[in-house]
Design an enzyme around this catalytic site. Sequence first.
Site, PDB file in Angstrom:
ATOM      1  N   GLY A 191       0.805  -1.212   0.000  1.00 55.37           N
ATOM      2  CA  GLY A 191       0.000   0.000   0.000  1.00 55.37           C
ATOM      3  C   GLY A 191       0.838   1.263   0.000  1.00 55.37           C
ATOM      4  N   LYS A 225      -5.039   7.104  -1.183  1.00 56.07           N
ATOM      5  CA  LYS A 225      -4.632   5.762  -0.764  1.00 56.07           C
ATOM      6  C   LYS A 225      -4.782   4.809  -1.953  1.00 56.07           C
ATOM      7  CE  LYS A 225      -5.944   6.094   4.139  1.00 56.07           C
ATOM      8  NZ  LYS A 225      -6.700   5.467   5.236  1.00 56.07           N
ATOM      9  N   ASP A 250     -10.380   0.155  16.065  1.00 59.26           N
ATOM     10  CA  ASP A 250      -8.925   0.321  15.918  1.00 59.26           C
ATOM     11  C   ASP A 250      -8.532   1.774  16.135  1.00 59.26           C
ATOM     12  OD1 ASP A 250      -6.277  -0.148  15.481  1.00 59.26           O
ATOM     13  OD2 ASP A 250      -6.452  -0.636  13.356  1.00 59.26           O
TER      14      ASP A 250
END
Length: 563
Positions: free
Chosen positions: A298, A320, A421
């Site tokens: 990534g 992204k 998270d």
Amino acid sequence: MQHRYGHDTSAFVVSLLLLALLSGSEASMNLFMGEDEVRRLLGFDAELYYIRDGFVNHCAISFNLSVSTETNSLLLTWNAREMVNYHLAFHVDRPLAMKPPTVNISSSGQVPRALSVFKVSMRCTGQVDGEVSVLMKLSLTIESRNRTVLTFPRRKHCYRTLHAREIIAASSDVDANTASSSTRVFYISVGVCCAAIVLVALLLAALHVRGARSPDSSSLFDSESTQGLSQPSTQTTQCLRADTPNNAAPVSAYPSLKIERNELKPLLLADAQRRVRDIALSRDRVTLHQVLQEGTFGRIYHGTLVDERDPTLKKEVFVKTVTEHASEAQVVLMLTESCKLRGLHHRNLLPVCAVCVDDCTRPLVLLPYMCWGNLKLFLRQCKMTEANNPQSLSQQELVSIAVQVACGMSYLTKREVVHQDLAARNCVIDGSLAVRITDTALARDLFPMDYHCLGDNVNRPVRWMALESLLHNSFSSASDVWAFGVTLWELMTLGQTPYADVDPFEMAAYLKDGYRIPQPCNCPDELFAVMACCWALDPDERPKFQQLVQCLTEFHAALLAYV
């Protein structure tokens, strides 16, 4: 520290008044729980100050301390350098369950000059079951002129002493009756088991005969192996993990997971693309600039997006995407996690704003740009800078960041969204120190040291997870509160790794035994008390995000006024 956190503005006003009174008369008073007492009640090796050198810890005072049934006394240490008169009083809401508390000192007098310990006895009557609310009211008078009352809430669990005896007596009667008929029950049980075994055997034999006589059974398997997707339902049950929530292992599993049946990947990718179709845009409107972060599969770019109506207008964005080596499972993972905050609007959230799926193997996910980028990397950069560097952070600024994160999480709680998270790595920050919470897309790849696989092929943020999440994979707003406490610890340490010396496989046992990360250097007691409350083992004992917002906002205001 296992407290139910409750706090209001009046308590803060009272604490400020007491602070002014104590400071004005140069009286320096201390009131705290010693280290041994805190360890006995809460399992921490620390002192808990309610008043320190005349400064009131209003957060600690308002914490509703839970006292177990076995604990019958509390020990408090205090002293004052100047003359301070006191008066102690107690209120119990259920006198049938608990006797009025008593102390081993007089109910009124002068606070001793030397450090002294006094005991508050809290004993149940043994007549009624239930939880008792206890208020200890401490009235302080300085030089017979000014009087201030502080209220300490406590909760005591009481049970009837005869209750256990009644249960034992009842169980002994049942045992006697059971013993008299044990032989008869045994033979009946054996007969039932034999009948069940015979029935199961007959059923299996019938199924076997039916399968052997089926004319299409062999051709069915041949057609599945040659036609690929002609029988998708059968193949789906073979490749998806049954122990993964919603049977979505290719989406939520460890990035290195390989899907054995390649023909299923287009179905999963197509589903992910359909979810973002309404915010899809053309690839030629996006320009990629420098790489901001890069992992194994990534990348995050600094990019620009051309306005659809006016090509002369451009705005900066985070982009992204994945590398050419990424599998389709990793593409699906990025697209799915990028949608976690989609549709939510709050000043402290950063949801996806657009997606480009022209190239299905390398889609682009666009988010609003924040000039200082990832919060964790920014904190670590601040740790390495000089004291006079513009990027060095004061304590007030760190608390301001914490308030913003709590505000964003409070909004998510109201919308019944569980982040799962929360951490500094999943937040971004701009030049004005405005902070926004992001999704978790690419986090496992860009911060691999923060995630660990505990043998089930799933990478998890073990050091940020609550005990119930580690043991039972249970996530809720309360587990997000736990993660917020760790995030607050990250802020005060400028990006250090929590529990760095603890083996990830030992985290659950470590937490269950009552151990927590220590108080950071230069961290005020009030802030560490907030962290400790977030790490209560019982989820119901942790504060709510709305309460955290209120507490941290008032503490930030106090810092601006007095620091």
